[in-house]
Design an enzyme around this catalytic site. Structure first.
Site, PDB file in Angstrom:
ATOM      1  N   TYR A  40       0.715  -1.094   0.128  1.00  0.00           N
ATOM      2  CA  TYR A  40       0.021   0.066   0.044  1.00  0.00           C
ATOM      3  C   TYR A  40       0.943   1.462  -0.003  1.00  0.00           C
ATOM      4  CZ  TYR A  40      -3.474  -3.682   1.116  1.00  0.00           C
ATOM      5  OH  TYR A  40      -4.073  -4.685   1.285  1.00  0.00           O
ATOM      6  N   ASN A  92     -12.705   3.261  -2.398  1.00  0.00           N
ATOM      7  CA  ASN A  92     -11.859   2.235  -2.365  1.00  0.00           C
ATOM      8  C   ASN A  92     -12.434   1.411  -0.976  1.00  0.00           C
ATOM      9  OD1 ASN A  92      -9.968   0.180  -1.571  1.00  0.00           O
ATOM     10  ND2 ASN A  92      -8.075   1.572  -1.478  1.00  0.00           N
ATOM     11  N   HIS A 118      -7.991   0.843  -6.158  1.00  0.00           N
ATOM     12  CA  HIS A 118      -7.278  -0.061  -5.227  1.00  0.00           C
ATOM     13  C   HIS A 118      -5.956   0.354  -5.573  1.00  0.00           C
ATOM     14  CE1 HIS A 118     -10.656  -2.520  -4.578  1.00  0.00           C
ATOM     15  NE2 HIS A 118     -10.800  -2.570  -5.796  1.00  0.00           N
TER      16      HIS A 118
HETATM   17  C1  DQA Z   1      -7.135  -2.604  -1.069  1.00  0.00           C
HETATM   18  C2  DQA Z   1      -7.160  -4.081  -1.632  1.00  0.00           C
HETATM   19  C3  DQA Z   1      -7.925  -5.004  -0.641  1.00  0.00           C
HETATM   20  O1  DQA Z   1      -7.776  -6.181  -1.202  1.00  0.00           O
HETATM   21  C4  DQA Z   1      -7.792  -4.727   0.704  1.00  0.00           C
HETATM   22  O2  DQA Z   1      -8.372  -5.663   1.465  1.00  0.00           O
HETATM   23  C5  DQA Z   1      -7.612  -3.589   1.208  1.00  0.00           C
HETATM   24  C6  DQA Z   1      -7.008  -2.431   0.288  1.00  0.00           C
HETATM   25  C7  DQA Z   1      -6.333  -1.683  -2.013  1.00  0.00           C
HETATM   26  O3  DQA Z   1      -6.225  -0.478  -1.969  1.00  0.00           O
HETATM   27  O4  DQA Z   1      -5.449  -2.344  -2.453  1.00  0.00           O
HETATM   28  O5  DQA Z   1      -7.777  -3.224   2.193  1.00  0.00           O
HETATM   29  O6  DQA Z   1      -8.533  -2.162  -1.646  1.00  0.00           O
END
Ligand code: DQA
Length: 176
Positions: A40, A92, A118
């Site tokens: 992230y 998101n 995402h």
């Molecule tokens: C997410 C991807 C999801 O699978 C995960 O549960 C998240 C973040 C992303 O921003 O890459 O919490 O949405």
């Protein structure tokens, strides 16, 4: 007789000529900056939100941001967006991407066009992340471009809203 309360409530429902964009962040995204940076990145949620609000100001649009860890609070915020005549949503859904029919239904109920974002590329990760309850309803999906993905989604929204007439219909593009 109009009470103070109802006149305030009525004032809230008048559509704004200034385009309004709501950015919704699902659970655990308040931990950005320290949460699994290999997926992230290092930008915090504040960094991301500040950039989006600033870009909105430059473009003459109102960008509001909202993060919550609870499904119901996110659903309530989407209902509120419809009452406030929000023009576009960037969302998101985080973990709810892969589980939440209820959040999907809230977006479907309001019919506000939205882009799904995402930070990570969900298709390059565990199989349970490959399915999204949102993508088929979304105008588009940005996945894997980190915090930049939100900025790209906002650029799309601003462009899309430039084409709108004061009544919210589109001059050249079909409204979704
Ligand atoms: C997410 C991807 C999801 O699978 C995960 O549960 C998240 C973040 C992303 O921003 O890459 O919490 O949405």
């Amino acid at each position: 007789m109009t009470t103070k309360r109802s006149s305030r409530a009525a004032a809230k429902t008048v559509p704004s000529l200034r385009p309004q964009v709501l950015v919704l962040h699902g659970p655990n995204l308040n931990m950005l900056g320290s949460r699994e940076p290999k997926h992230y990145g290092l930008a915090t949620l504040d960094d991301i939100n500040r950039a989006l609000v600033g870009r909105g100001e430059t473009a003459g649009a109102q960008v509001e941001t909202f993060q919550h860890n609870h499904e119901g609070a996110l659903i309530d915020r989407i209902h509120q967006a419809a009452r406030d005549h929000v023009d576009f949503i960037i969302v998101n859904p985080a973990g709810y991407t892969h589980t939440s029919v209820a959040l999907r239904d809230a977006l479907a109920a309001t019919a506000i066009p939205f882009v799904e974002v995402h930070l990570s590329n969900i298709y390059a990760r565990e199989p349970f992340r490959h399915h999204s309850y949102f993508s088929d309803l979304a105008v588009g999906v940005v996945s894997g471009l980190g915090a930049h993905g939100y900025e790209l989604a906002l650029e799309y929204a601003l462009r899309h809203l430039q084409n709108r007439t004061p009544h919210g219909s589109q001059k050249t593009e079909k409204a979704h």
